[in-house]
Enzyme design. Structure first.
Site, mmCIF file in Angstrom:
data_model
loop_
_atom_site.group_PDB
_atom_site.id
_atom_site.type_symbol
_atom_site.label_atom_id
_atom_site.label_comp_id
_atom_site.label_asym_id
_atom_site.label_seq_id
_atom_site.Cartn_x
_atom_site.Cartn_y
_atom_site.Cartn_z
ATOM 1 N N GLU A 80 57.700 56.082 45.949
ATOM 2 C CA GLU A 80 58.953 55.794 45.704
ATOM 3 C C GLU A 80 59.065 54.554 44.552
ATOM 4 O O GLU A 80 59.428 53.682 44.056
ATOM 5 C CB GLU A 80 59.686 55.038 46.184
ATOM 6 C CG GLU A 80 59.491 55.501 47.935
ATOM 7 C CD GLU A 80 59.746 57.118 48.060
ATOM 8 O OE1 GLU A 80 60.857 57.403 46.836
ATOM 9 O OE2 GLU A 80 60.116 57.697 48.824
ATOM 10 N N GLY A 81 58.085 55.415 43.315
ATOM 11 C CA GLY A 81 57.458 54.407 41.568
ATOM 12 C C GLY A 81 56.456 53.131 42.663
ATOM 13 O O GLY A 81 56.765 52.683 43.392
#
Lengths: 586, 586
Positions: free
Chosen positions: B434-435
């Site tokens: 998610e980053g």
């Protein structure tokens, strides 16, 4: 597949230039004829070769296969047996061992570097030899001549392996409660019965025999004694005869280090020989344990080095995002400040950690070989002070670096394919075994600083200050920062010493922060020393090397040295906040 | 086997007392009739029950078995399918979803706590529901009515699952380079072709359908658009019809999270529907991504909670060493200062981390439901500022706590039997996906602080100061310490803002330290707030609770808050030391 890289240039820089090993060796008659810098270089190159070509390629397959326990015996992964035979034949197990019994008599300054090359190839593989060398060291230090003659040649040659049998389910960090028993026999030997857990290399198929050093209580005594208990009995001439009553009962399934056999060991009236005096077993075992503690510190260092190398190589190749100067073109991720931060953290901690290891090796060499009694006494105390630091600081940083390196890989770091995640799993154990890092810190702060009344550390700091004051090759603001760290640390330790009589929990509560603060302080010193050395010898060094050392030193003081102050604040917070919380509130 | 423990008392303290959720909910018409504190308590108890009885027992077996990929399909471990059906039937997937489409319309303040209960039972299991809720949120925010009618009921009911399909081998953090293509069709749909990697829950057998949100480029355009691409086609009435051209090509073998399917996805002329406007796909996807970022932060929090609980329980039972007051008797290891340090670090970070999650949930609720436009606008900006912090800070601390908890177990922590090592392996991914946490930090410092010209954070700090100034229930030296942190942080951020135009690398180089500094500062605030609240309401709270909060706050400021200053020094070091090192020197 294997990305093995041996930083022999960094190693030679430390040996030859930073610590001027040739001059040291010249002062030590036992080493003077045995080693010179060219020999050291050749040994490192050879170690790089065998570890790169033979050992590193087994790292991944060893993790995949793991050790197997079948029919009461432990089998290592494919290829380990052959590789270990070649490794032993190369003389690597006995590298620093006693020439009288077949060892090569090499200095520990070199030994720690060879150990790093081994661990950075394969954590699990290198352990087997490390335990063997440590067992030999212990037998040599405390065994009688008969024991030495009987066991040392087989250990130094690597034909046999060693193991350190201490832990029992109820006695881990607290060895007072071991229950393995030793019954004296008419022939002077002992009959050992009981069982132990978490015995690294307790059984395996790499060698013809395994020589266990076993802690047990002699019947009728509550003291702890140390025994040599071979897997296969050995006659006085050193020949293996028949099976002894020593066997593995099971192996553990672990987070990592899967090619290393972690065994439940059972002793069923096994024949054992007392090492040293009865009831003085812990003191004797500490000879092996301190050897292994340094070795495990180097496991952390080797893991950090291997992980850093993989991540740095990946960061130069992986295109993602853009350089801030050209948003339209993809760039290798090493252009990004945050990726650099992760890599430079690893690099600065690894290079300084290597210097710490060599510096510790130097003290061990002086302690063993110096003919100057004052030097020998100081080096002995300093080595004792540094050993828990190398163990704890280098393994804590080892995990940190492995995790940072894994982070550089992004999502590719979490999948098994790239191999980086194995380094995280393998090196994690190094913070736990051979005495948890908490135990190391309590040893450091309680015994090596406070019980010493800060004598050794004060002498060390004077020595460091002197070294740095001699030079105008290091920016004065960095020297000032370093001096402040030393002054603050010593002041805080005086406070601890003053407060500890009224606060029996103080040392336990603040020890880890004290050790960490000291570790960062020492790394600061080593960065200044490396920068200083490079500048002083710039005529013989590549320009990029000299620049690089200065830049890394700057990075260290800008981004990592601030951790020192944080840990010291935490030390100075004392024990109250930690101890006052009711057990029920946890 | 399972040591699941739900800290519902801590959760209710935060909801009811610290953040006074009932009063907040009364001000928000959409929530006022839907939720009260008793309902919230009942929901937490029910979530604790289903996660403890149904989900937690699958955590270990799921790790052992992992997901399987057979015949082009992914199969979850034994028991997951049944458990997920029950979980979905309980309404948990649609807990905070829109009532109009079958969601329960619960506030996010409660949702984050339910999420923690889920992740602390089983990281892998909880992800499936989280991705589903996030996909629904995105479709609700950006899809047209027909898409909502078609897809939302199946998602909120949990009969279908969601997935977020972004990453391609050449496009991870840098999505500009995705190559999945979308061809417009005569009927208004798109034909999607290409492939992606690292798709969590990309395929599995838990649900009758999987609704993929896929980033792709419309033929002829370089912009990125977002498409709904179901695994099984869905007709306008919401019925599954025939297979779409979406299939898993492989699954990854990972360090942990083995019961979560991480898939290579192939799209072969798959039918897809545009979500939102063409070429605005990233903006739309960020609705889901921000949802998942908070959720993944809570994965870290839940892991920390689970690991802390296991370690605290173990430390109360494991006898080893002695209390300093009685050297002759073995004591539980929780008497040792260093063990307490490890546990209190976990506890203080977890409790404050939970407060951060609820505070973030509160902002999301205000942003969504407030009828006061100024409040709504501020909460929207504050939620955007806090989201990368919850993601990165809570996952970094999640791994730290899992590792500390593992260390408390000593050697038993490294073997698989005790289960603690799985938490380390499982939660490690949360810092990456998610980053990466580096990406979160750059978002935080670059977009949420600097691009905002520090407006929102200044308003936040004023709000915090006001809250603490109102009370004499917190020791004044702690309030002063907190105020100093806020002042120093803001001053440093002003320096960054002033310097960044002349130094395009600055934000990237110092972002992680800035985010960490902010995280520790916020935890300081939450500890003071919890201490303050407990004292103010001491007549209705157990005495041990009030004492406990004060003591934990003291511990936090004594031993953890010093990390703030370290990170800020590192921020102020700027980018030079990080950027000047030549790439060849790495």
């Amino acid at each position: 597949m294997s990305s093995y890289h041996a930083p022999t240039d960094e190693m030679m820089f430390l040996l030859q230039q930073v610590f001027d090993a040739p001059s040291v060796w010249q002062t030590l008659p036992a080493l003077a004829d045995n080693i010179d810098i060219d020999t050291a270089a050749a040994i490192l190159e050879e170690a790089a070769k065998i570890n790169g070509e033979l050992v590193a390629p087994l790292n991944r397959t060893g993790d995949e296969q793991g050790v197997r326990f079948t029919g009461g015996q432990v089998f290592t992964p494919d290829g380990y047996r052959d590789a270990y035979r070649q490794y032993a034949e190369g003389g690597w197990v006995g590298l620093c061992g006693e020439p009288e019994f077949g060892g090569m008599g090499m200095p520990k300054m070199l030994g720690v570097l060879v150990d790093e090359l081994g661990y950075s190839a394969n954590n699990a593989f290198n352990l087997y030899g490390s335990l063997t060398a440590g067992a030999a060291l212990c037998i040599h230090a405390h065994g009688d001549d008969e024991l030495k003659q009987r066991f040392l040649p087989g250990l130094y040659s690597g034909e046999w392996a060693g193991a350190m049998d201490m832990t029992e389910p109820q006695a881990g960090s607290d060895l007072r409660y071991i229950s393995t028993k030793a019954e004296p026999q008419a022939d002077g030997s002992y009959s050992i019965s009981g069982s132990k857990i978490f015995i690294t290399g307790g059984d395996h198929d790499l060698t013809a025999n395994i020589i266990h050093l076993v802690l047990a209580k002699i019947a009728g005594s509550d003291g702890i004694s140390l025994f040599v208990v071979p897997k296969i009995k050995v006659d006085a001439a050193g020949n293996c005869t028949e099976a002894n009553g020593v066997s593995a009962g099971a192996i553990e399934h672990k987070m990592g280090l899967k090619a290393s056999a972690t065994c439940v060991m059972n002793y069923d009236n096994a024949e054992g020989f007392l090492v040293g005096r009865a009831n003085r077993g812990l003191v004797c075992m500490f000879t092996m344990m301190n050897y292994e503690r340094l070795s495990i510190g180097i496991q952390g260092l080797g893991s950090a080095q291997a992980a850093y190398r993989m991540a740095a190589d990946y960061a130069k190749e992986r295109l993602q995002g853009s350089d801030s100067s050209n948003a339209q073109q993809q760039a290798p991720i090493i252009v990004h400040g945050d990726v650099r931060r992760m890599l430079l953290n690893c690099r600065c901690l690894t290079d300084a950690g290597r210097a710490l290891a060599v510096f510790t090796g130097l003290q061990l060499d002086l302690a063993k070989y110096s003919q100057d009694e004052a030097q020998k006494a100081y080096a002995t105390k300093l080595a004792a002070l540094l050993t828990p630091v190398t163990k704890a600081f280098l393994t804590d940083r080892g995990l940190e670096c492995a995790i940072s390196a894994q982070q550089v890989f992004g999502g590719h770091g979490y999948i098994r394919e790239t191999g980086i995640e194995q380094w995280v799993r393998d090196t994690r154990i190094a913070q736990i075994y051979e005495g948890t890092n908490g135990i190391q810190a309590i040893d450091f702060l309680g015994r090596k600083l406070v019980a010493d009344r800060l004598v050794t550390i004060t002498e060390l700091f004077n020595q460091l200050s002197l070294q740095l004051a001699q030079s105008s090759d290091v920016p004065s603001h960095l020297i000032a920062q370093q001096q402040t760290m030393q002054d603050d640390f010593l002041a805080a330790m005086h406070e601890v010493m003053a407060a500890k009589d009224d606060d029996s929990n103080l040392i336990n509560a603040v020890a880890v922060d004290a050790l960490d603060a000291f570790g960062y302080l020492m790394c600061g010193y080593f960065w200044l020393l490396m920068q200083q050395t490079a500048k002083q010898q710039q005529s013989t060094l590549p320009e990029a090397w000299v620049t690089g050392k200065s830049q890394l030193a700057e990075y260290y003081f800008a981004r990592l040295a601030p951790r020192f102050a944080m840990h010291l604040v935490s030390v100075r917070a004392g024990s109250t906040a930690t101890m006052q919380v009711d057990i029920a509130a946890f």
